[in-house]
Design a protein around this motif. Structure first.
Motif, PDB file in Angstrom:
ATOM      1  N   TYR A  59       0.832  -1.206   0.000  1.00 36.28           N
ATOM      2  CA  TYR A  59       0.000   0.000   0.000  1.00 36.28           C
ATOM      3  C   TYR A  59       0.866   1.256   0.000  1.00 36.28           C
ATOM      4  O   TYR A  59       0.570   2.243  -0.686  1.00 36.28           O
ATOM      5  N   ARG A  63       0.791   4.133  -2.938  1.00 40.24           N
ATOM      6  CA  ARG A  63       0.527   5.534  -2.611  1.00 40.24           C
ATOM      7  C   ARG A  63       1.682   6.442  -3.034  1.00 40.24           C
ATOM      8  O   ARG A  63       1.467   7.607  -3.377  1.00 40.24           O
ATOM      9  N   LYS A  69      -4.688   9.890  -3.471  1.00 39.85           N
ATOM     10  CA  LYS A  69      -4.958   8.651  -2.737  1.00 39.85           C
ATOM     11  C   LYS A  69      -5.515   7.617  -3.703  1.00 39.85           C
ATOM     12  O   LYS A  69      -6.447   7.910  -4.458  1.00 39.85           O
ATOM     13  N   LEU A  72      -8.700   2.563  -3.625  1.00 43.12           N
ATOM     14  CA  LEU A  72      -8.845   1.205  -3.084  1.00 43.12           C
ATOM     15  C   LEU A  72      -8.642   1.263  -1.580  1.00 43.12           C
ATOM     16  O   LEU A  72      -7.961   2.143  -1.060  1.00 43.12           O
ATOM     17  N   SER A  73      -9.261   0.327  -0.878  1.00 43.39           N
ATOM     18  CA  SER A  73      -9.139   0.292   0.579  1.00 43.39           C
ATOM     19  C   SER A  73      -7.990  -0.625   0.991  1.00 43.39           C
ATOM     20  O   SER A  73      -7.603  -1.532   0.247  1.00 43.39           O
ATOM     21  N   PHE A  74      -7.467  -0.369   2.171  1.00 42.94           N
ATOM     22  CA  PHE A  74      -6.374  -1.185   2.697  1.00 42.94           C
ATOM     23  C   PHE A  74      -6.815  -2.631   2.822  1.00 42.94           C
ATOM     24  O   PHE A  74      -6.051  -3.561   2.498  1.00 42.94           O
ATOM     25  N   TRP A  75      -8.053  -2.886   3.280  1.00 43.19           N
ATOM     26  CA  TRP A  75      -8.488  -4.259   3.532  1.00 43.19           C
ATOM     27  C   TRP A  75      -8.808  -4.997   2.246  1.00 43.19           C
ATOM     28  O   TRP A  75      -8.702  -6.233   2.190  1.00 43.19           O
ATOM     29  N   TRP A  76      -9.202  -4.282   1.197  1.00 43.39           N
ATOM     30  CA  TRP A  76      -9.322  -4.936  -0.117  1.00 43.39           C
ATOM     31  C   TRP A  76      -7.944  -5.391  -0.581  1.00 43.39           C
ATOM     32  O   TRP A  76      -7.782  -6.505  -1.090  1.00 43.39           O
ATOM     33  N   TYR A  78      -5.492  -6.088   1.359  1.00 45.14           N
ATOM     34  CA  TYR A  78      -5.123  -7.199   2.249  1.00 45.14           C
ATOM     35  C   TYR A  78      -5.630  -8.517   1.662  1.00 45.14           C
ATOM     36  O   TYR A  78      -4.906  -9.528   1.629  1.00 45.14           O
ATOM     37  N   LYS A 109      -8.248  -0.591 -11.185  1.00 48.72           N
ATOM     38  CA  LYS A 109      -8.364   0.521 -10.246  1.00 48.72           C
ATOM     39  C   LYS A 109      -7.337   1.620 -10.490  1.00 48.72           C
ATOM     40  O   LYS A 109      -7.635   2.803 -10.321  1.00 48.72           O
TER      41      LYS A 109
END
Length: 331
Positions: A59, A63, A69, A72-76, A78, A109
């Protein structure tokens, strides 16, 4: 990622995993798990945390490639990280499974070139940290263990190998590695024709990827340092797995010994990178490393068994996560 590719990765990984499970002695596995008790759940939970370190590194790299930013999310990420490692474990050659999956998942993305460069950068950083981990283990061995002529020679050769690896990856960070890697494939039987055609067709994209890789080293060296330190910390923390397991049969074991066992085992196993789940390599590495530290062969066998079961469970989890993808609502 297109559904057919997602299903392809899932089915391939599942088939390989099924073959690996059939190689286990289930009576021995059950006996080992009963002996391990609740510590086995601590080992499984530990890896849920270690994958957070891996995801944080990736991540951070994504970035750093843009001032905006990433969408996408951190947990996606993950989820993609865990699935990518599961495919790497299940695929002969290691990076041939997980890295294409990561690129294909991330490309919609942030674009194919940026996704490719981030995946290559993460893979480089992950491997690069191994060389630093092995160098750290050499220092710890010299400080804590008796060194005879044989071990001194072995440590010297291993240290030279690690320094060569550090030099290679530093050059890759400065100039990029995509074109170099593809040029290397041009000389390997069975894939050289494909590699030559790929380079001719995608020369501009490969150059762009290398430019993005080099930019991280030249423009944001602090990001590179942080990424390597995160991965190195993950390597050191992963020795807790061996520590938890050995505590059951050797209460006197210390954490430094576990780092040394992990370092030697990972070095030996990575020499057999072409084998799925490094079958045989890890077991042999555990046996030799524990013997080298004055422990019994049964301790090495016990650790190897529990680690193998943990790997299979997390590989299964990673493959199942491939199927967990949010569907975009239709207009």
């Amino acid at each position: 990622m297109k559904k057919k590719y997602q299903n392809g990765f899932f089915i391939f990984g599942l088939l390989v995993l099924a073959v690996m499970v059939t190689q286990l002695d289930f009576g021995e596995v059950w006996s080992g798990l009963k002996h391990t008790g609740y510590w086995f759940f601590a080992v499984l939970a530990l890896w849920s945390v270690l994958y957070v370190f891996n995801t944080a590194t990736w991540y951070l790299i994504i970035r750093s490639q843009s001032n905006e930013k990433p969408p996408l999310s951190f947990w996606w990420l993950y989820k993609i990280t865990v699935s990518g490692f599961a495919l790497n474990y299940a695929t002969p050659g290691g990076l041939m499974g997980g890295e294409p999956y990561r690129v294909m998942s991330l490309a919609p993305k942030i674009g194919t070139e940026r996704a490719s460069s981030s995946v290559i950068l993460y893979a480089m950083t992950h491997i690069f940290s191994h060389f630093w981990f092995w160098l750290l283990a050499i220092l710890l061995y010299i400080l804590t263990q008796p060194v005879n002529l044989f071990m001194g020679t072995l440590l010297t050769l291993t240290g030279a190998f690690c320094l060569l690896g550090v030099w290679f990856f530093m050059a890759g960070y400065r100039k990029g590695l995509a074109v170099r890697a593809m040029n290397l494939l041009r000389h390997i039987p069975f894939v050289k024709k494909w590699a030559r055609k790929f380079i001719e067709t995608h020369r501009e994209q490969l150059d762009t990827i290398d430019t993005q890789i080099a930019a991280l080293h030249h423009q944001k060296p602090h990001v590179l340092v942080c990424a390597v330190l995160l991965e190195l910390l993950c390597r050191v923390a992963s020795a807790l797995e061996i520590f938890f397991i050995l505590l059951i049969i050797l209460p006197s074991v210390n954490f430094v010994q576990c780092i040394l066992i992990l370092a030697f085992t990972s070095l030996f196993a990575n020499m057999l990178f072409f084998m799925p789940l490094q079958l045989g390599g890890r077991e042999g590495g555990f046996l030799m490393s524990v013997n080298g530290l004055g422990m019994t062969a049964s301790a090495g066998t016990f650790v190897a068994l529990i680690v193998r079961v943990r790997e299979l469970i997390w590989t299964g989890i990673g493959l199942l996560l491939i199927k967990f993808e949010k569907r975009k609502p239709k207009n």
